[in-house]
Design a protein around this motif. Structure first.
Motif, PDB file in Angstrom:
ATOM      1  N   THR A  64       0.853  -1.125   0.121  1.00 44.13           N
ATOM      2  CA  THR A  64       0.015  -0.114   0.010  1.00 44.13           C
ATOM      3  C   THR A  64       0.863   1.179  -0.039  1.00 44.13           C
ATOM      4  O   THR A  64       1.672   1.368   1.113  1.00 44.13           O
ATOM      5  CB  THR A  64      -0.853  -0.008   1.312  1.00 44.13           C
ATOM      6  OG1 THR A  64      -1.693  -1.214   1.214  1.00 44.13           O
ATOM      7  CG2 THR A  64      -1.980   1.070   1.363  1.00 44.13           C
ATOM      8  N   LEU A  65       0.655   2.180  -1.165  1.00 49.51           N
ATOM      9  CA  LEU A  65       1.356   3.381  -1.138  1.00 49.51           C
ATOM     10  C   LEU A  65       0.467   4.402  -0.658  1.00 49.51           C
ATOM     11  O   LEU A  65      -0.939   4.603  -1.211  1.00 49.51           O
ATOM     12  CB  LEU A  65       1.859   3.671  -2.465  1.00 49.51           C
ATOM     13  CG  LEU A  65       3.310   3.126  -2.830  1.00 49.51           C
ATOM     14  CD1 LEU A  65       3.226   1.480  -2.644  1.00 49.51           C
ATOM     15  CD2 LEU A  65       3.769   3.553  -4.173  1.00 49.51           C
ATOM     16  N   VAL A  66       0.722   5.572   0.119  1.00 48.70           N
ATOM     17  CA  VAL A  66      -0.019   6.723   0.308  1.00 48.70           C
ATOM     18  C   VAL A  66       0.902   7.923  -0.105  1.00 48.70           C
ATOM     19  O   VAL A  66       2.069   7.936   0.523  1.00 48.70           O
ATOM     20  CB  VAL A  66      -0.484   6.959   1.838  1.00 48.70           C
ATOM     21  CG1 VAL A  66      -1.203   8.168   2.075  1.00 48.70           C
ATOM     22  CG2 VAL A  66      -1.359   5.607   2.091  1.00 48.70           C
ATOM     23  N   GLY A  67       0.667   8.607  -1.043  1.00 48.85           N
ATOM     24  CA  GLY A  67       1.463   9.823  -1.283  1.00 48.85           C
ATOM     25  C   GLY A  67       2.581   9.491  -2.013  1.00 48.85           C
ATOM     26  O   GLY A  67       3.824   9.887  -1.810  1.00 48.85           O
ATOM     27  N   GLY A  68       2.571   8.294  -2.530  1.00 46.50           N
ATOM     28  CA  GLY A  68       4.018   7.473  -3.217  1.00 46.50           C
ATOM     29  C   GLY A  68       4.887   6.868  -2.256  1.00 46.50           C
ATOM     30  O   GLY A  68       6.011   6.472  -2.699  1.00 46.50           O
ATOM     31  N   LYS A  69       4.396   6.893  -1.083  1.00 43.49           N
ATOM     32  CA  LYS A  69       5.303   6.601  -0.044  1.00 43.49           C
ATOM     33  C   LYS A  69       4.792   5.255   0.615  1.00 43.49           C
ATOM     34  O   LYS A  69       3.584   4.859   0.683  1.00 43.49           O
ATOM     35  CB  LYS A  69       5.550   7.276   1.227  1.00 43.49           C
ATOM     36  CG  LYS A  69       6.332   8.447   0.919  1.00 43.49           C
ATOM     37  CD  LYS A  69       6.375   9.483   2.293  1.00 43.49           C
ATOM     38  CE  LYS A  69       7.160  10.736   1.654  1.00 43.49           C
ATOM     39  NZ  LYS A  69       7.362  11.699   2.874  1.00 43.49           N
ATOM     40  N   VAL A  70       5.714   3.994   0.755  1.00 46.19           N
ATOM     41  CA  VAL A  70       5.055   2.612   1.021  1.00 46.19           C
ATOM     42  C   VAL A  70       4.633   2.913   2.544  1.00 46.19           C
ATOM     43  O   VAL A  70       5.424   3.303   3.475  1.00 46.19           O
ATOM     44  CB  VAL A  70       6.295   1.638   1.012  1.00 46.19           C
ATOM     45  CG1 VAL A  70       5.741   0.355   1.619  1.00 46.19           C
ATOM     46  CG2 VAL A  70       6.570   1.393  -0.495  1.00 46.19           C
ATOM     47  N   VAL A  71       3.410   2.411   2.992  1.00 47.22           N
ATOM     48  CA  VAL A  71       2.951   2.428   4.272  1.00 47.22           C
ATOM     49  C   VAL A  71       2.725   0.984   4.775  1.00 47.22           C
ATOM     50  O   VAL A  71       2.465   1.091   6.017  1.00 47.22           O
ATOM     51  CB  VAL A  71       1.673   3.246   4.422  1.00 47.22           C
ATOM     52  CG1 VAL A  71       2.072   4.743   4.188  1.00 47.22           C
ATOM     53  CG2 VAL A  71       0.558   2.924   3.519  1.00 47.22           C
ATOM     54  N   TYR A  72       2.678   0.300   3.892  1.00 47.95           N
ATOM     55  CA  TYR A  72       2.427  -1.320   4.311  1.00 47.95           C
ATOM     56  C   TYR A  72       3.165  -2.259   3.281  1.00 47.95           C
ATOM     57  O   TYR A  72       2.987  -1.940   2.259  1.00 47.95           O
ATOM     58  CB  TYR A  72       1.019  -1.711   4.420  1.00 47.95           C
ATOM     59  CG  TYR A  72       0.668  -3.063   4.960  1.00 47.95           C
ATOM     60  CD1 TYR A  72       0.975  -3.765   6.162  1.00 47.95           C
ATOM     61  CD2 TYR A  72       0.120  -4.120   3.828  1.00 47.95           C
ATOM     62  CE1 TYR A  72       0.844  -5.020   6.093  1.00 47.95           C
ATOM     63  CE2 TYR A  72      -0.029  -5.265   3.966  1.00 47.95           C
ATOM     64  CZ  TYR A  72       0.273  -5.744   5.401  1.00 47.95           C
ATOM     65  OH  TYR A  72       0.214  -7.050   5.642  1.00 47.95           O
TER      66      TYR A  72
END
Length: 661
Positions: A590-598
């Protein structure tokens, strides 16, 4: 929006907001665009003869190289003009290109991070259109969740083990998110079973907003005796001598069960912050990247928002939250909103934490029961209308969008009486307002709502509490609860949320399964076929639908150039997996704002670490996620449906020859 609108592929652009002379209000644009996109999604995609032209930047200088590329995926963009792609590029937290793997490769630079989706399905991050995340996050690590647990025996085993670990003065807590119908035993637990499992450790087990069981130790801890009066909106069951047995029934208001729960000891403020972080991670695990938080009873602003506000201030959000202010004092709702208007303004915050309006209760008396098995107690005529009118006028004058909980036609029609009157004095057209739940709304009421420019946000409460609704109102009413087909035919903006984590589970895949099948977790098919959605339409309600409600359709809900790089690589192909296995899907990345969060499985090394939970007794260490069959099983499903294909309206079709994978 302008960048994303440029070039509508094979579907002619008819958005008023794209025309040179467009001058109408932005809210009117949003509503018109919502309807046009919905029409394109349901009527236009099957007519696409090939792949729509990819949205690519005209140049690819070193400065424009992508920071992240997701490639080798089957990307369901949910953009009606270009519904499928093989890769996308990310820079500055947003999507800068969507197209084939070969096209996106041109944006690769020496510092670009490349994520190989491995032929898996990629979707826009799920946007839960109605949930109670902020409140749920404060206690998540301290709850034994029964969400998805397949048997009562397993559920009681978890409670038994947790009772042995829990120190005084804390309680064993199972607070909603489950239904007796999910159990193999097809029944509730008994007080004898709960007492045997928990012994001297206080325990509260709540079933939706229907009832709660307190063990003997819990009754003693609360000091309940035969002289203890019933709480507002509920009743305490008593034995032949008048002593409380431990069963509490919600009769007219969910406030009855909330008032009991509020007396249970809390975690420290610092532990509530950590608990919220773990709850965010659990949402990320399910592919959720945004939520609309609908407040809740016992969720007072700003006191009970301290944990989430701290995380937002420290830049530790892995979930985008648009929150609404839920009136806390029955009979004094106007006082609540008057006080809050001095503390916060509409739109205050940033793209991760923002105030987006009011509700889901702006007036308690205007709502109705959250317990489908109980009669709706109709408030006396006149009083409710007068109070609601005063609250709505104040809210509208502040420029705040609003939503009101209305499950049944009787309550919705009375709310609309007031709104029509207010609209004659202060037009509502410039606000995105609406009704939530709406299981019992009739055609005439829907017509009135549409004429006022309202929207509807439904939840999958029927998937957990449908058996109670069926028993109370019959099969004909249950088949149209809610009337999804009629809502869509009338062009009313529609979104879907979970209503987690008490009235239902926080797991959106349960809701998607319900939208597609009409089945409860107990297997009963209640929804009529006319109200069922195909998988693409259902997913759109959980992504673009919620983005419209919060006024962010230009930022998220689809995977298009200029929108947030919020996305999930799924454990199985949502569009082809056997329908009853939709419930088992989760995210592998999962990416939020292009950053991996999970990250999990092949992407586990990318997953950012969470601070450890120090207390070894907290349930989250043992039961910290929705019950699942296992990652290996989910990956086997993904491999079984791994042939490269392209998405169409009804699912994945054969790959075309245009280069997209």
């Amino acid at each position: 929006m302008a960048a994303a609108r440029a070039g509508c592929g094979l579907i002619a652009c008819s958005h008023l907001s794209c025309s040179p002379g467009a001058t109408r209000n932005a809210v009117d644009f949003g509503r018109r665009d919502f309807l046009i996109d919905a029409l394109a999604a349901t009527a236009g995609l099957t007519g696409l003869g090939g792949c729509a032209a990819p949205l690519m930047p005209e140049t690819s200088s070193v400065q424009e190289r992508a920071e992240v590329i997701v490639t080798n995926g089957r990307i369901a963009t949910l953009n009606p003009r270009a519904p499928a792609a093989g890769a996308l590029a990310i820079r500055g937290g947003s999507i800068v290109a969507v197209g084939s793997a070969a096209e996106i490769e041109r944006l690769r630079g020496p510092a670009t991070q490349v994520i190989d989706a491995g032929g898996r399905t990629v979707i826009p991050g799920i946007n839960d259109g109605h949930t109670h995340f902020i409140r749920g996050g404060l206690t998540y690590t301290n709850e034994v969740r029964w969400d998805g647990v397949p048997s009562l025996a397993e559920a009681l085993r978890r409670v038994r083990e947790q009772a042995q670990r829990t120190p005084s003065p804390h309680w064993v807590q199972v607070i909603g998110g489950w239904t007796w119908a999910q159990f193999q035993e097809q029944r509730y637990p008994t007080l004898d079973e709960i007492n045997a499992a928990t012994g001297d450790t206080p325990c509260m087990i709540m079933h939706l907003y229907d009832r709660a069981w307190l063990n003997r130790s819990g009754v003693r801890a609360l000091g309940w005796t035969k002289d203890t009066p019933n709480m507002f909106g509920g009743a305490i069951e008593r034995d032949a001598s008048g002593n409380p047995t431990g069963l509490v029934m919600s009769t007219t208001s969910l406030a009855s069960l909330v008032s009991v729960w509020l007396r249970i000891p809390r975690l420290s403020p610092q532990d509530q912050i950590l608990s919220t972080r773990y709850f965010m991670r659990e949402h990320n695990r399910l592919g959720v990247t945004s939520v609309i938080d609908a407040g809740g009873g016992g969720q007072n602003y700003p006191d009970n928002y301290a944990a989430i506000a701290k995380l937002a201030a420290d830049g530790e959000m892995t979930l985008r939250i648009g929150y609404t202010l839920f009136a806390q004092a029955p009979g004094k709702e106007l006082d609540n909103y008057t006080a809050w208007s001095k503390l916060v303004k509409y739109g205050e915050g940033n793209d991760y934490y923002r105030m987006i309006g009011t509700g889901e209760y702006i007036l308690y008396a205007a709502g109705d029961v959250a317990n489908f098995a109980k009669d709706y107690p109709v408030p006396p005529a006149g009083v409710m209308e007068k109070n609601l009118s005063a609250v709505v006028k104040f809210i509208v004058q502040q420029g705040w969008p609003f939503r009101q909980h209305t499950s049944f036609d009787a309550s919705a029609s009375r709310v609309l009486d007031v709104l029509e009157q207010v609209n004659r004095e202060i037009p509502l057209k410039n606000l995105r307002w609406g009704l939530d739940h709406c299981e019992g709304l009739q055609p005439k009421t829907l017509e009135r709502l549409a004429a006022l420019g309202g929207s509807i946000d439904i939840q999958n409460r029927m998937s957990l509490d449908g058996e109670a609704f069926l028993k109370k109102y019959g099969a004909q009413a249950a088949a149209d609860a809610p009337p999804i087909a009629r809502i869509r035919e009338m062009g009313i903006p529609l979104a879907c949320g979970t209503d987690g984590n008490r009235a239902t589970s926080y797991n959106p895949w349960i809701g998607l399964h319900w939208l597609v099948t009409g089945k409860t977790l107990g297997g009963a098919k209640l929804q009529g076929d006319r109200n069922l959605l195909d998988r693409t339409e259902a997913l759109r309600l959980y992504t673009a639908g919620g983005a419209w409600v919060s006024g962010e359709e230009g930022k998220k809900g689809t995977l298009e150039v200029g929108k947030f790089a919020d996305l999930a690589i799924l454990s199985a192909d949502y569009f082809n997996v056997p329908v009853d296995r939709i419930k088992d899907i989760e995210s592998l990345l999962t990416l939020v704002g292009g950053k991996v969060v999970y990250g999990a499985g092949p992407y586990s090394r990318l997953s950012p670490p969470l601070p450890p939970v120090a207390q070894d007794w907290l349930p989250v260490r043992e039961y910290g996620e929705y019950y699942k069959r296992g990652l290996e099983d989910a990956q086997n499903l993904a491999r079984a449906f791994s042939r490269p294909q392209l998405i169409a309206d009804g699912g994945w079709g054969e790959a075309c020859g245009c280069g997209a994978i």
